[in-house]
Design a protein around this motif. Structure first.
Motif, PDB file in Angstrom:
ATOM      1  N   SER A   1      33.510 -23.864  31.137  1.00 50.85           N
ATOM      2  CA  SER A   1      32.196 -23.971  31.997  1.00 50.85           C
ATOM      3  C   SER A   1      32.180 -25.270  32.849  1.00 50.85           C
ATOM      4  O   SER A   1      31.489 -25.259  33.755  1.00 50.85           O
ATOM      5  CB  SER A   1      30.732 -24.033  30.922  1.00 50.85           C
ATOM      6  OG  SER A   1      30.840 -25.306  30.141  1.00 50.85           O
ATOM      7  N   ARG A   2      33.036 -26.017  32.535  1.00 49.32           N
ATOM      8  CA  ARG A   2      32.811 -27.375  33.377  1.00 49.32           C
ATOM      9  C   ARG A   2      34.325 -27.799  34.034  1.00 49.32           C
ATOM     10  O   ARG A   2      34.195 -28.503  35.050  1.00 49.32           O
ATOM     11  CB  ARG A   2      32.501 -28.750  32.354  1.00 49.32           C
ATOM     12  CG  ARG A   2      31.110 -28.694  32.071  1.00 49.32           C
ATOM     13  CD  ARG A   2      31.172 -29.570  30.573  1.00 49.32           C
ATOM     14  NE  ARG A   2      29.450 -29.698  30.438  1.00 49.32           N
ATOM     15  CZ  ARG A   2      28.772 -28.741  29.822  1.00 49.32           C
ATOM     16  NH1 ARG A   2      29.280 -27.467  29.600  1.00 49.32           N
ATOM     17  NH2 ARG A   2      27.521 -28.998  29.700  1.00 49.32           N
ATOM     18  N   PHE A   3      35.404 -27.271  33.630  1.00 43.12           N
ATOM     19  CA  PHE A   3      36.782 -27.523  34.098  1.00 43.12           C
ATOM     20  C   PHE A   3      37.529 -26.354  34.359  1.00 43.12           C
ATOM     21  O   PHE A   3      38.690 -26.488  35.116  1.00 43.12           O
ATOM     22  CB  PHE A   3      37.472 -28.611  33.171  1.00 43.12           C
ATOM     23  CG  PHE A   3      36.620 -29.988  32.812  1.00 43.12           C
ATOM     24  CD1 PHE A   3      36.221 -30.824  33.806  1.00 43.12           C
ATOM     25  CD2 PHE A   3      36.281 -29.871  31.537  1.00 43.12           C
ATOM     26  CE1 PHE A   3      35.669 -31.921  33.242  1.00 43.12           C
ATOM     27  CE2 PHE A   3      35.685 -31.158  31.244  1.00 43.12           C
ATOM     28  CZ  PHE A   3      35.399 -32.225  32.334  1.00 43.12           C
ATOM     29  N   ARG A   4      36.807 -25.001  34.008  1.00 39.71           N
ATOM     30  CA  ARG A   4      37.468 -23.836  34.302  1.00 39.71           C
ATOM     31  C   ARG A   4      38.522 -23.424  33.598  1.00 39.71           C
ATOM     32  O   ARG A   4      39.344 -22.256  33.748  1.00 39.71           O
ATOM     33  CB  ARG A   4      37.973 -23.690  35.713  1.00 39.71           C
ATOM     34  CG  ARG A   4      36.636 -23.731  36.851  1.00 39.71           C
ATOM     35  CD  ARG A   4      35.610 -22.653  36.380  1.00 39.71           C
ATOM     36  NE  ARG A   4      34.624 -22.386  37.294  1.00 39.71           N
ATOM     37  CZ  ARG A   4      33.641 -21.564  37.120  1.00 39.71           C
ATOM     38  NH1 ARG A   4      33.261 -21.310  35.695  1.00 39.71           N
ATOM     39  NH2 ARG A   4      32.722 -21.575  38.123  1.00 39.71           N
ATOM     40  N   PHE A   5      39.150 -24.468  32.591  1.00 39.45           N
ATOM     41  CA  PHE A   5      40.487 -24.082  31.804  1.00 39.45           C
ATOM     42  C   PHE A   5      39.888 -24.308  30.273  1.00 39.45           C
ATOM     43  O   PHE A   5      39.345 -25.281  30.048  1.00 39.45           O
ATOM     44  CB  PHE A   5      41.641 -24.821  32.189  1.00 39.45           C
ATOM     45  CG  PHE A   5      41.993 -24.474  33.638  1.00 39.45           C
ATOM     46  CD1 PHE A   5      42.602 -23.124  33.630  1.00 39.45           C
ATOM     47  CD2 PHE A   5      41.882 -25.229  34.642  1.00 39.45           C
ATOM     48  CE1 PHE A   5      43.151 -22.758  34.986  1.00 39.45           C
ATOM     49  CE2 PHE A   5      42.423 -24.844  36.181  1.00 39.45           C
ATOM     50  CZ  PHE A   5      43.068 -23.603  35.992  1.00 39.45           C
TER      51      PHE A   5
ATOM     52  N   ALA B   1      44.218 -26.001  25.834  1.00 38.63           N
ATOM     53  CA  ALA B   1      45.569 -25.677  25.983  1.00 38.63           C
ATOM     54  C   ALA B   1      45.825 -25.913  27.444  1.00 38.63           C
ATOM     55  O   ALA B   1      47.042 -26.605  27.570  1.00 38.63           O
ATOM     56  CB  ALA B   1      45.977 -24.458  25.251  1.00 38.63           C
ATOM     57  N   ILE B   2      45.335 -25.287  28.214  1.00 41.33           N
ATOM     58  CA  ILE B   2      45.860 -25.305  29.538  1.00 41.33           C
ATOM     59  C   ILE B   2      45.551 -26.387  30.377  1.00 41.33           C
ATOM     60  O   ILE B   2      46.428 -26.968  31.038  1.00 41.33           O
ATOM     61  CB  ILE B   2      45.005 -24.013  30.471  1.00 41.33           C
ATOM     62  CG1 ILE B   2      45.084 -22.676  29.607  1.00 41.33           C
ATOM     63  CG2 ILE B   2      45.559 -23.905  31.832  1.00 41.33           C
ATOM     64  CD1 ILE B   2      46.447 -22.357  29.349  1.00 41.33           C
ATOM     65  N   LEU B   3      44.431 -27.096  29.968  1.00 38.55           N
ATOM     66  CA  LEU B   3      44.132 -28.491  30.349  1.00 38.55           C
ATOM     67  C   LEU B   3      45.256 -29.474  29.871  1.00 38.55           C
ATOM     68  O   LEU B   3      45.754 -30.247  30.601  1.00 38.55           O
ATOM     69  CB  LEU B   3      42.723 -28.924  30.012  1.00 38.55           C
ATOM     70  CG  LEU B   3      41.538 -28.245  30.521  1.00 38.55           C
ATOM     71  CD1 LEU B   3      40.288 -28.765  29.885  1.00 38.55           C
ATOM     72  CD2 LEU B   3      41.380 -28.629  31.853  1.00 38.55           C
ATOM     73  N   LEU B   4      45.646 -29.334  28.722  1.00 36.44           N
ATOM     74  CA  LEU B   4      46.741 -30.212  28.254  1.00 36.44           C
ATOM     75  C   LEU B   4      48.033 -29.882  28.833  1.00 36.44           C
ATOM     76  O   LEU B   4      48.950 -30.724  29.144  1.00 36.44           O
ATOM     77  CB  LEU B   4      46.903 -29.999  26.628  1.00 36.44           C
ATOM     78  CG  LEU B   4      45.621 -30.606  25.648  1.00 36.44           C
ATOM     79  CD1 LEU B   4      45.921 -30.282  24.340  1.00 36.44           C
ATOM     80  CD2 LEU B   4      45.766 -32.275  26.121  1.00 36.44           C
ATOM     81  N   GLU B   5      48.335 -28.647  29.222  1.00 41.71           N
ATOM     82  CA  GLU B   5      49.501 -28.346  29.849  1.00 41.71           C
ATOM     83  C   GLU B   5      49.406 -28.771  31.226  1.00 41.71           C
ATOM     84  O   GLU B   5      50.461 -29.268  31.713  1.00 41.71           O
ATOM     85  CB  GLU B   5      49.500 -26.673  29.890  1.00 41.71           C
ATOM     86  CG  GLU B   5      50.933 -26.087  30.459  1.00 41.71           C
ATOM     87  CD  GLU B   5      50.957 -24.577  30.606  1.00 41.71           C
ATOM     88  OE1 GLU B   5      51.473 -24.087  31.523  1.00 41.71           O
ATOM     89  OE2 GLU B   5      50.603 -23.955  29.397  1.00 41.71           O
TER      90      GLU B   5
ATOM     91  N   LEU C   1      39.349 -31.515  38.492  1.00 43.09           N
ATOM     92  CA  LEU C   1      38.671 -30.109  38.156  1.00 43.09           C
ATOM     93  C   LEU C   1      37.402 -30.050  38.305  1.00 43.09           C
ATOM     94  O   LEU C   1      36.730 -29.070  38.625  1.00 43.09           O
ATOM     95  CB  LEU C   1      39.223 -29.732  36.978  1.00 43.09           C
ATOM     96  CG  LEU C   1      40.852 -29.657  36.694  1.00 43.09           C
ATOM     97  CD1 LEU C   1      41.369 -29.026  35.311  1.00 43.09           C
ATOM     98  CD2 LEU C   1      41.656 -28.577  37.803  1.00 43.09           C
ATOM     99  N   GLY C   2      36.525 -31.090  37.576  1.00 45.10           N
ATOM    100  CA  GLY C   2      35.051 -31.105  37.717  1.00 45.10           C
ATOM    101  C   GLY C   2      34.793 -30.838  39.134  1.00 45.10           C
ATOM    102  O   GLY C   2      33.633 -30.331  39.389  1.00 45.10           O
ATOM    103  N   PHE C   3      35.162 -31.721  40.018  1.00 45.53           N
ATOM    104  CA  PHE C   3      34.630 -32.051  41.420  1.00 45.53           C
ATOM    105  C   PHE C   3      35.084 -30.609  42.079  1.00 45.53           C
ATOM    106  O   PHE C   3      34.183 -29.940  42.609  1.00 45.53           O
ATOM    107  CB  PHE C   3      35.555 -33.079  41.894  1.00 45.53           C
ATOM    108  CG  PHE C   3      35.408 -32.886  43.387  1.00 45.53           C
ATOM    109  CD1 PHE C   3      34.187 -33.458  44.100  1.00 45.53           C
ATOM    110  CD2 PHE C   3      36.314 -32.501  44.436  1.00 45.53           C
ATOM    111  CE1 PHE C   3      33.987 -33.262  45.540  1.00 45.53           C
ATOM    112  CE2 PHE C   3      35.987 -32.156  45.720  1.00 45.53           C
ATOM    113  CZ  PHE C   3      35.031 -32.882  46.321  1.00 45.53           C
ATOM    114  N   LEU C   4      36.243 -29.870  41.872  1.00 50.77           N
ATOM    115  CA  LEU C   4      36.538 -28.547  42.503  1.00 50.77           C
ATOM    116  C   LEU C   4      35.707 -27.615  41.956  1.00 50.77           C
ATOM    117  O   LEU C   4      35.209 -26.705  42.775  1.00 50.77           O
ATOM    118  CB  LEU C   4      37.980 -28.443  42.270  1.00 50.77           C
ATOM    119  CG  LEU C   4      39.239 -29.254  42.770  1.00 50.77           C
ATOM    120  CD1 LEU C   4      40.640 -28.669  42.333  1.00 50.77           C
ATOM    121  CD2 LEU C   4      38.960 -29.542  44.166  1.00 50.77           C
TER     122      LEU C   4
END
Length: 364
Positions: free
Chosen positions: A58-62, A65-69, A98-101
């Motif tokens: 909801s905040r970073f779109r991922f 696991a994908i954020l860490l990748e 990601l939060g900005f985008l």
């Protein structure tokens, strides 16, 4: 005598105060010029990643696991080679960007919980954009080769029976602040400043090509003609397949457009099959802007120079495909404002292009 002593004391205090002020100014100057590093204390960024996947999406779109990748892939370029004892952590740089985008503005909680100013976070983002763009060769690929095309053609044909389609093409406008140079070139047909972005996608709404470098006043067909994909297709790089475009593009042997005035039942069936097949790209653009709201005009305009805006757009395009590759879906995509109509292209179609379209009309 007492009066003389008092005056002498006052002068001495004034001198000491003056020296103290000069020393303070010198210290500030050294800090600003980088001769003395200000020690920064960053709170633990892992508390963000400790949230569940729904919160992170909801905040970073991922999900986590994908954020860490992403942090692992981008890390080597983002880890600063610096004398600072506390460089900005890579996960915090990635989450900030990601939060900005995702919103088009900085998330206050990110600055508050990390203990970092928004100006510091802002300075970190361009390196993240560029790192994401460097991943584009892995995530955005146009199907030039015959071996890459059968699955794409089959998926397009499943929509409305239109054969041999390898991509749907359209342009979209990203609103920007009026630039200081060549301002008039960025005013589009709806009279706001923008970057005109050319998108090609497959039937699953994955981007296979994105061009983000042209001012808003540039016509869609001009962007295609002067792009690498357009030049390669015109040179015959693809022998058996075509793009579908709207009437803002010229008819080509490799780009089929709708008939402006269908006369026969077959011609009407051609248009009926063309429209829903081509409209996949409109939905892809809607997904792109809904996932990364910084690109959506309803969220305002991007307050950066055109060259920075183009980098933001390209980074969003890569991230769009990252989400598709990992099956991260959006909720219902809301209808977005229409993009400026590029207008009909008034050119004399060549006979080969007309014959190519007639052959398709005869088979639908």
């Amino acid at each position: 005598m007492l009066l003389i002593k008092v005056r002498t004391y006052i002068k001495r205090v004034q001198i000491d105060t003056s020296r103290l002020a000069m020393a303070a100014l010198a210290l500030l100057e050294d800090i600003l010029n980088g001769r003395i590093w200000r020690e920064q204390t960053f709170r633990d960024y892992n508390d963000f990643l400790a949230h569940d996947d729904d919160w992170l999406i909801s905040r970073f779109r991922f999900p986590r696991a994908i954020l860490l990748e992403l942090c692992t892939e981008l890390g080597p370029n983002l880890e600063s080679e610096t004398m600072r004892s506390h460089a900005l952590p890579v996960p915090l740089q990635v989450l900030t960007t990601l939060g900005f985008l995702e919103t088009g503005s900085f998330r206050r909680e990110l600055a508050d919980r990390s203990g970092i100013s928004q100006s510091c976070l802002s300075c970190a983002m361009p390196a993240v954009w560029d790192g994401i763009i460097h991943l584009s060769t892995r995530y955005i690929m146009f199907p030039y080769d015959a071996g890459d095309q059968p699955n794409i053609k089959a998926q397009f044909a499943a929509i409305a029976g239109f054969p041999n389609v390898i991509g749907a093409i359209d342009c979209t406008h990203i609103a920007i602040r009026a630039p200081s140079e060549e301002e008039f070139a960025y005013v589009n047909r709806k009279h706001f400043h923008s970057i005109n972005v050319r998108i090609i996608c497959d039937a699953q709404m994955r981007l296979t090509n994105i061009v983000a470098r042209w001012p808003g006043a540039t016509h869609d067909s001009y962007i295609l003609t002067n792009s690498m994909v357009g030049m390669r297709l015109q040179a015959g790089r693809v022998r058996d397949g075509w793009l579908l475009g709207d009437s803002g593009y010229p008819l080509k042997t490799w780009l089929l457009t709708p008939l402006t005035n269908p006369q026969t039942e077959r011609e009407r069936r051609y248009n009926d099959a063309h429209s829903p097949t081509r409209s996949v790209v409109e939905r892809a653009i809607g997904q792109l802007k809904c996932r990364w709201r910084c690109l959506d005009r309803t969220g305002g305009m991007l307050l950066y120079r055109p060259d920075k805006v183009c980098r933001i757009i390209l980074a969003c395009g890569v991230l769009h495909n990252v989400a598709h590759r990992h099956g991260i879906t959006l909720g219902e995509v809301v209808a977005l404002p229409d993009d400026p109509d590029p207008g009909l292209v008034h050119v004399q179609h060549n006979q080969q292009a007309i014959q190519a379209r007639q052959c398709v009309i005869a088979t639908i």
